[in-house]
Design a protein around this motif. Structure first.
Motif, mmCIF file in Angstrom:
data_model
loop_
_atom_site.group_PDB
_atom_site.id
_atom_site.type_symbol
_atom_site.label_atom_id
_atom_site.label_comp_id
_atom_site.label_asym_id
_atom_site.label_seq_id
_atom_site.Cartn_x
_atom_site.Cartn_y
_atom_site.Cartn_z
ATOM 1 N N ASN A 104 0.730 -1.337 0.136
ATOM 2 C CA ASN A 104 0.035 -0.123 0.037
ATOM 3 C C ASN A 104 0.874 1.239 0.086
ATOM 4 O OD1 ASN A 104 0.989 -0.470 2.380
ATOM 5 N ND2 ASN A 104 -0.929 0.252 3.418
ATOM 6 N N ALA A 105 1.970 1.438 -0.799
ATOM 7 C CA ALA A 105 2.801 2.411 -0.852
ATOM 8 C C ALA A 105 2.273 3.822 -1.099
ATOM 9 C CB ALA A 105 3.861 2.083 -1.961
ATOM 10 N N GLU A 106 1.043 3.869 -1.609
ATOM 11 C CA GLU A 106 0.099 4.915 -1.984
ATOM 12 C C GLU A 106 -0.167 5.604 -0.468
ATOM 13 O OE1 GLU A 106 -0.858 8.284 -3.976
ATOM 14 O OE2 GLU A 106 0.562 6.663 -4.858
ATOM 15 N N ASN A 107 -0.345 4.826 0.107
ATOM 16 C CA ASN A 107 -0.925 5.072 1.656
ATOM 17 C C ASN A 107 0.104 5.127 2.734
ATOM 18 O OD1 ASN A 107 -3.367 5.397 0.692
ATOM 19 N ND2 ASN A 107 -3.763 3.444 0.908
ATOM 20 N N ALA A 108 1.343 5.024 2.433
ATOM 21 C CA ALA A 108 2.514 4.870 3.548
ATOM 22 C C ALA A 108 3.128 6.190 3.414
ATOM 23 C CB ALA A 108 3.246 3.685 3.363
ATOM 24 N N TYR A 109 3.302 7.153 4.501
ATOM 25 C CA TYR A 109 3.827 8.295 4.565
ATOM 26 C C TYR A 109 5.255 8.330 5.377
ATOM 27 C CZ TYR A 109 -0.372 10.525 2.657
ATOM 28 O OH TYR A 109 -1.418 10.708 1.704
ATOM 29 N N VAL A 110 6.041 9.009 5.163
ATOM 30 C CA VAL A 110 7.295 9.122 5.913
ATOM 31 C C VAL A 110 7.824 10.626 5.996
ATOM 32 C CG1 VAL A 110 9.085 8.304 4.027
ATOM 33 C CG2 VAL A 110 9.461 7.890 6.488
ATOM 34 N N ALA A 111 8.113 11.000 7.149
ATOM 35 C CA ALA A 111 8.755 12.301 7.357
ATOM 36 C C ALA A 111 10.031 12.062 8.041
ATOM 37 C CB ALA A 111 7.861 13.341 8.282
ATOM 38 N N VAL A 112 10.911 12.848 7.571
ATOM 39 C CA VAL A 112 12.436 12.643 7.943
ATOM 40 C C VAL A 112 12.797 13.978 8.581
ATOM 41 C CG1 VAL A 112 14.665 11.918 7.572
ATOM 42 C CG2 VAL A 112 13.062 11.066 6.315
ATOM 43 N N ILE A 113 13.037 14.020 10.017
ATOM 44 C CA ILE A 113 13.641 15.236 10.466
ATOM 45 C C ILE A 113 15.080 15.121 10.820
ATOM 46 C CG2 ILE A 113 13.359 16.572 12.750
ATOM 47 C CD1 ILE A 113 10.442 15.739 12.902
ATOM 48 N N GLY A 114 15.810 16.064 10.831
ATOM 49 C CA GLY A 114 17.401 15.854 11.127
ATOM 50 C C GLY A 114 17.523 16.929 12.110
ATOM 51 N N PHE A 115 18.411 16.817 13.037
ATOM 52 C CA PHE A 115 18.570 17.829 14.109
ATOM 53 C C PHE A 115 20.206 17.893 14.613
ATOM 54 C CE2 PHE A 115 18.716 15.260 18.076
ATOM 55 C CZ PHE A 115 18.022 14.259 17.749
ATOM 56 N N ALA A 116 20.595 19.146 14.729
ATOM 57 C CA ALA A 116 21.843 19.531 15.125
ATOM 58 C C ALA A 116 21.639 20.714 16.125
ATOM 59 C CB ALA A 116 22.902 19.809 14.018
ATOM 60 N N ALA A 117 22.210 21.780 15.634
ATOM 61 C CA ALA A 117 22.145 23.028 16.682
ATOM 62 C C ALA A 117 20.404 23.539 16.501
ATOM 63 C CB ALA A 117 22.768 24.092 16.347
ATOM 64 N N LYS A 118 19.986 23.165 15.219
ATOM 65 C CA LYS A 118 18.564 23.338 14.872
ATOM 66 C C LYS A 118 17.823 22.000 14.363
ATOM 67 C CE LYS A 118 18.300 28.182 14.222
ATOM 68 N NZ LYS A 118 17.155 28.718 15.049
ATOM 69 N N ALA A 119 16.611 21.707 14.353
ATOM 70 C CA ALA A 119 15.951 20.792 13.686
ATOM 71 C C ALA A 119 15.097 21.055 12.479
ATOM 72 C CB ALA A 119 14.868 20.376 14.675
ATOM 73 N N LYS A 120 15.204 20.306 11.323
ATOM 74 C CA LYS A 120 14.526 20.697 10.191
ATOM 75 C C LYS A 120 13.767 19.516 9.596
ATOM 76 C CE LYS A 120 17.279 24.342 7.759
ATOM 77 N NZ LYS A 120 18.420 24.569 7.086
ATOM 78 N N ILE A 121 12.557 19.781 9.003
ATOM 79 C CA ILE A 121 12.180 18.669 8.051
ATOM 80 C C ILE A 121 12.747 18.671 6.954
ATOM 81 C CG2 ILE A 121 9.907 17.839 6.909
ATOM 82 C CD1 ILE A 121 8.464 19.436 8.965
ATOM 83 N N LEU A 122 13.606 17.505 6.423
ATOM 84 C CA LEU A 122 14.353 17.103 5.527
ATOM 85 C C LEU A 122 13.484 16.527 4.127
ATOM 86 C CD1 LEU A 122 17.541 15.802 7.428
ATOM 87 C CD2 LEU A 122 17.188 18.258 6.559
ATOM 88 N N LYS A 123 12.510 15.930 4.545
ATOM 89 C CA LYS A 123 11.840 15.217 3.531
ATOM 90 C C LYS A 123 10.240 14.595 4.204
ATOM 91 C CE LYS A 123 13.114 13.196 -0.445
ATOM 92 N NZ LYS A 123 13.770 13.652 -1.515
ATOM 93 N N PHE A 124 9.541 14.807 3.048
ATOM 94 C CA PHE A 124 8.097 14.185 3.575
ATOM 95 C C PHE A 124 7.576 13.713 2.405
ATOM 96 C CE2 PHE A 124 4.817 15.556 6.899
ATOM 97 C CZ PHE A 124 4.029 14.351 6.832
ATOM 98 N N MET A 125 7.420 12.213 2.445
ATOM 99 C CA MET A 125 7.142 11.741 1.072
ATOM 100 C C MET A 125 6.233 10.604 1.412
ATOM 101 S SD MET A 125 10.696 10.177 0.385
ATOM 102 C CE MET A 125 11.720 9.107 1.668
ATOM 103 N N LYS A 126 5.393 10.106 0.272
ATOM 104 C CA LYS A 126 4.644 8.800 0.295
ATOM 105 C C LYS A 126 5.892 7.657 -0.242
ATOM 106 C CE LYS A 126 0.226 10.458 -1.070
ATOM 107 N NZ LYS A 126 -1.065 9.994 -1.793
ATOM 108 N N ALA A 127 5.636 6.448 0.253
ATOM 109 C CA ALA A 127 6.335 5.412 -0.146
ATOM 110 C C ALA A 127 6.450 5.273 -1.562
ATOM 111 C CB ALA A 127 5.881 3.989 0.742
ATOM 112 N N SER A 128 5.233 5.556 -2.106
ATOM 113 C CA SER A 128 5.288 5.328 -3.457
ATOM 114 C C SER A 128 6.053 6.422 -4.345
ATOM 115 C CB SER A 128 3.627 5.308 -4.003
ATOM 116 O OG SER A 128 3.179 6.497 -3.612
ATOM 117 N N MET A 129 6.568 7.446 -3.640
ATOM 118 C CA MET A 129 7.140 8.496 -4.321
ATOM 119 C C MET A 129 8.704 8.126 -4.254
ATOM 120 S SD MET A 129 5.303 11.617 -2.644
ATOM 121 C CE MET A 129 6.499 12.883 -2.664
ATOM 122 N N ILE A 130 9.108 6.994 -3.228
ATOM 123 C CA ILE A 130 10.343 6.607 -3.201
ATOM 124 C C ILE A 130 11.121 6.110 -4.224
ATOM 125 C CG2 ILE A 130 12.209 5.360 -1.563
ATOM 126 C CD1 ILE A 130 10.111 5.610 0.755
#
Ligand SMILES: [Zn+2]
Length: 305
Positions: A104-130
């Motif tokens: 069900n890759a069309e319905n699986a979402y993944v958000a990636v946050i990276g943090f050092a001195a500050k935090a950022k959303i680096l990627k937000f995608m559906k599995a079907s977009m990977i």
């Protein structure tokens, strides 16, 4: 230290503390015991401020520590070449490739946050977009370098948790439109706790760190976060800590980690030996696919026990 009781998940042997994460008698995983508290009366807790919609989607939010210390040797006493960042990069690459292949890759979402001195959303995608041909390990190294160059070194867990909580709340409300997605509503799975069956949304958070919070005050943005209104400590948050359980960083992650409703243990693991790597890999996969709650869930998924 908040951790009162450690127990081997295979033979049940109790430990006052754990050193390398494994049982000295049987080699099973030694994890901090906790119990899911279910309140009898719904009125005891404030009602959820919104109704959680039901749909077909899952969301994994992954938050990675990109501080400079991640470039140190993962297992210095073993004289192995891997740096801590290598373990993240490799586990992430495997997880993304697996995720791009799920039914069900069309319905699986993944958000990636990276943090050092500050935090950022680096990627937000559906599995079907990977793109499964992409080198996701190289992507991690590049993101770490960028973040350290633009924001500076440090371990801002507070800001990472704040971002993760914002995404988490939007997902529970069924509204990820501010992140560019218009058709999100979480799938629910029924899980028995005691005599009751609870419907649990497929939303998980995974936090990976090797140090204590170092920028400003540590704030637990997941305090009161829950996937089940009557079980306030089931928040779907899993932590992996790179270091000793005696360190302050472990304590913070222990505080934010949720309790597994299947195993009654905290969703936390500390990595001290190379033998832990398979668990890390499985936890990454589990969190990105929004299933499972703890290291024992990961063990059963991986080894089919
Ligand atoms: Zn579990």
């Amino acid at each position: 230290m908040t951790v009162k009781n450690w127990q081997c998940q295979d033979c049940g042997k109790n430990y006052p503390k754990t050193t390398n994460g494994f049982c000295s008698s049987c080699g099973g995983l030694v994890l901090p015991v906790d119990s899911v508290t279910v309140t009898d009366t719904e009125n005891i807790l404030p009602p959820m401020p919104y109704q959680i919609p039901k749909g077909q989607c899952g969301l994994g939010i992954l938050a990675f520590d990109f501080s400079g210390s991640m470039n140190e040797a993962a297992f210095p006493e073993k004289d192995l070449p891997q740096q801590k960042i290598d373990l993240i990069a490799q586990a992430f690459d495997t997880a993304m490739k697996k995720l791009s292949n799920i039914a069900n890759a069309e319905n699986a979402y993944v958000a990636v946050i990276g943090f050092a001195a500050k935090a950022k959303i680096l990627k937000f995608m559906k599995a079907s977009m990977i793109d499964h041909t992409h080198d996701w390990a190289a992507w991690i190294y590049k993101q770490q370098l960028n973040l350290l160059e633009t924001e500076g070194d440090g371990t801002n867990i507070t800001e990472a948790l704040k971002l993760a909580r914002e995404i988490y709340d939007c997902a529970l409300k069924g509204d990820l439109s501010k992140f560019g997605f218009n058709d999100f509503a979480p799938l629910h799975h029924d899980i028995a706790i005691g005599d009751d069956v609870f419907s649990i949304p497929n939303i998980r958070v995974f936090v990976y760190s090797d140090g204590k919070h170092s920028i400003g005050e540590f704030i637990n943005y997941f305090e009161n976060a829950t996937l089940i209104p009557r079980a306030p400590n089931v928040n779907g948050l899993i932590c992996a800590y790179f270091g000793s359980v005696e360190d302050e960083g472990f304590e913070s992650l222990y505080q934010i980690a949720g309790t597994c409703p299947r195993h009654g243990i905290k969703g936390i693991i500390h990595i001290t030996t190379p033998e832990m790597y398979p668990y890390i890999r499985q936890l990454f996969h589990m969190a990105s696919a929004a299933s499972g709650f703890c290291a024992q869930c990961a063990k059963e998924a991986r080894f089919g026990e």
